[in-house]
Every structure is written in C-alpha cells, then in structure tokens.
Design an enzyme around this catalytic site. Structure first.
Site, PDB file in Angstrom:
ATOM      1  N   ALA A  11       0.823  -1.208   0.000  1.00  0.00           N
ATOM      2  CA  ALA A  11       0.000   0.000   0.000  1.00  0.00           C
ATOM      3  C   ALA A  11       0.855   1.256   0.000  1.00  0.00           C
ATOM      4  CB  ALA A  11      -0.914  -0.005   1.232  1.00  0.00           C
ATOM      5  N   SER A  13       2.811   2.539  -2.077  1.00  0.00           N
ATOM      6  CA  SER A  13       4.181   2.398  -2.550  1.00  0.00           C
ATOM      7  C   SER A  13       4.457   3.164  -3.839  1.00  0.00           C
ATOM      8  CB  SER A  13       4.505   0.923  -2.768  1.00  0.00           C
ATOM      9  OG  SER A  13       3.690   0.392  -3.803  1.00  0.00           O
ATOM     10  N   SER A  16       0.420   2.633  -8.556  1.00  0.00           N
ATOM     11  CA  SER A  16      -0.457   3.261  -9.543  1.00  0.00           C
ATOM     12  C   SER A  16       0.284   4.316 -10.350  1.00  0.00           C
ATOM     13  CB  SER A  16      -1.679   3.881  -8.871  1.00  0.00           C
ATOM     14  OG  SER A  16      -2.485   2.874  -8.293  1.00  0.00           O
ATOM     15  N   THR A  35     -11.439  -0.497 -10.746  1.00  0.00           N
ATOM     16  CA  THR A  35     -12.227  -1.572 -10.135  1.00  0.00           C
ATOM     17  C   THR A  35     -12.911  -1.143  -8.836  1.00  0.00           C
ATOM     18  OG1 THR A  35     -10.278  -2.399  -8.983  1.00  0.00           O
ATOM     19  CG2 THR A  35     -10.772  -3.370 -11.147  1.00  0.00           C
ATOM     20  N   HIS A  52      -6.814   9.846  -7.633  1.00  0.00           N
ATOM     21  CA  HIS A  52      -6.448   9.046  -8.809  1.00  0.00           C
ATOM     22  C   HIS A  52      -6.983   9.695 -10.085  1.00  0.00           C
ATOM     23  CE1 HIS A  52      -4.791   4.996  -7.555  1.00  0.00           C
ATOM     24  NE2 HIS A  52      -5.019   5.571  -6.389  1.00  0.00           N
TER      25      HIS A  52
END
Length: 182
Positions: A11, A13, A16, A35, A52
């Site tokens: 997580a 890291s 993405s 998703t 995001h």
C-alpha cells in the site's frame, strides 16, 4: 496478443503512479479500468478515488468495472494500453463468490488474457507479508489475491515491484519459481 505487465507492491508504494507512467510511455491510447466502487457516504474513500482521477490525463478513457473484468478487456485494439487498477479491489469485490465460482472466474480471466489485442497493465497489491489474518474473509482475500498475482506474474512479459520509493524489474532481477502441479 499485446504485452502483459504486472506492477505489484504494498500500500502507498507508488504502484499506480508507476503504472500510469508506463501507460503514458507506451504511446498508445489508454483505457483505464477502475475496479473501485464509489461510495458517497465514505468521504475518505471518495477523496482517494478523486486523487487518482485528477492525476490521470483527460484523454484517457475510463471504465468503472467492479466485477465483470474479463468482459471489459474484450474488443480492445492493438493500439490500446489497458491499465487495470487494481486487482486487489477486484478480488475484494468478488469475495462473495464461493470457491468453485471464483475458480471459474479466475480460469476464464486468465484464459482470455492472451486473446486481448492491446497491452495489459495490471496494478496489484501484495498481501500476506505479515501475520495470517485471524478471520476467514481476510484469509480468503489474501489467498485469492496472492494466487492471482502469482499466476499473472507467470504469464507477464514484465513484472515490477514498487516498494520503498524504488521500482524493481523482477523480470530482470528475479528468477521465476518452477510451476508446481496441483
């Protein structure tokens, strides 16, 4: 068949961001498959999703796919890079499936990947680096995601591990485990 690339790590890291960088560098049209399910009642979750969204170029096509991931990969063209973020969320969305249904979903998913014309770029969380979860759902999630990441890594052209602020190309630095027959 396009390339299959797996970006994995813990997580927060930078998985993405690295995958998004690879998608941009591909020079192809990007289809981003998210998703995660939006939840307006969970402000912190919505802020994560928005972060995001704001980071992605406006030219990217975004598809929200919580469960039917296999179907969303069909009909893509060779000039496309399909970025799926993330497999952990997809697995979590499918936890209600019994083991037989999950195995069927997984088998269909893995069998269809070589049929996709565009490049596939998967983001996946690493689980199981700590204690075994004390509750059945946690163990089911960890085992399903871990198994999926291992199987996907086996068929990927390139596998990256993002951790500690660094990106490691495991395809160059690592040695693949021999396939174990069940």
């Amino acid at each position: 068949m396009g390339k299959i690339i797996l970006v994995t790590g813990p997580a927060r890291s930078g998985k993405s961001e690295w995958a998004e960088n690879l998608a941009i560098e591909s020079g192809k049209k990007v289809v981003y498959i998210a998703t995660a399910n939006e939840n307006p009642r969970d402000l912190e979750w919505q802020q994560r999703i928005e972060k995001h969204q704001q980071r992605r170029p406006k030219t990217w096509v975004t598809m929200c796919v919580s469960r039917e991931l296999t179907g969303s990969l069909k009909n893509q063209t060779a000039d496309t890079c399909i970025l799926i973020d993330s497999l952990g969320t997809w697995v979590a969305n499918c936890l209600e499936q019994d083991d037989l249904s999950w195995e069927k979903t997984l088998e269909e998913f893995l069998a269809d990947l070589p049929l996709v014309d565009g490049d596939l770029l998967f983001v996946a969380e690493e689980t199981g680096w700590g204690v075994v979860p004390a509750y059945p759902t946690g163990r089911k999630f960890r085992d399903r995601l871990g198994g999926l990441v291992r199987q996907l890594g086996r068929i990927s052209h390139t596998v990256y591990l993002v951790t500690g602020g660094y990106v490691l190309n495991l395809s160059i630095l690592g040695v693949a485990l021999p396939q174990v027959k069940s």
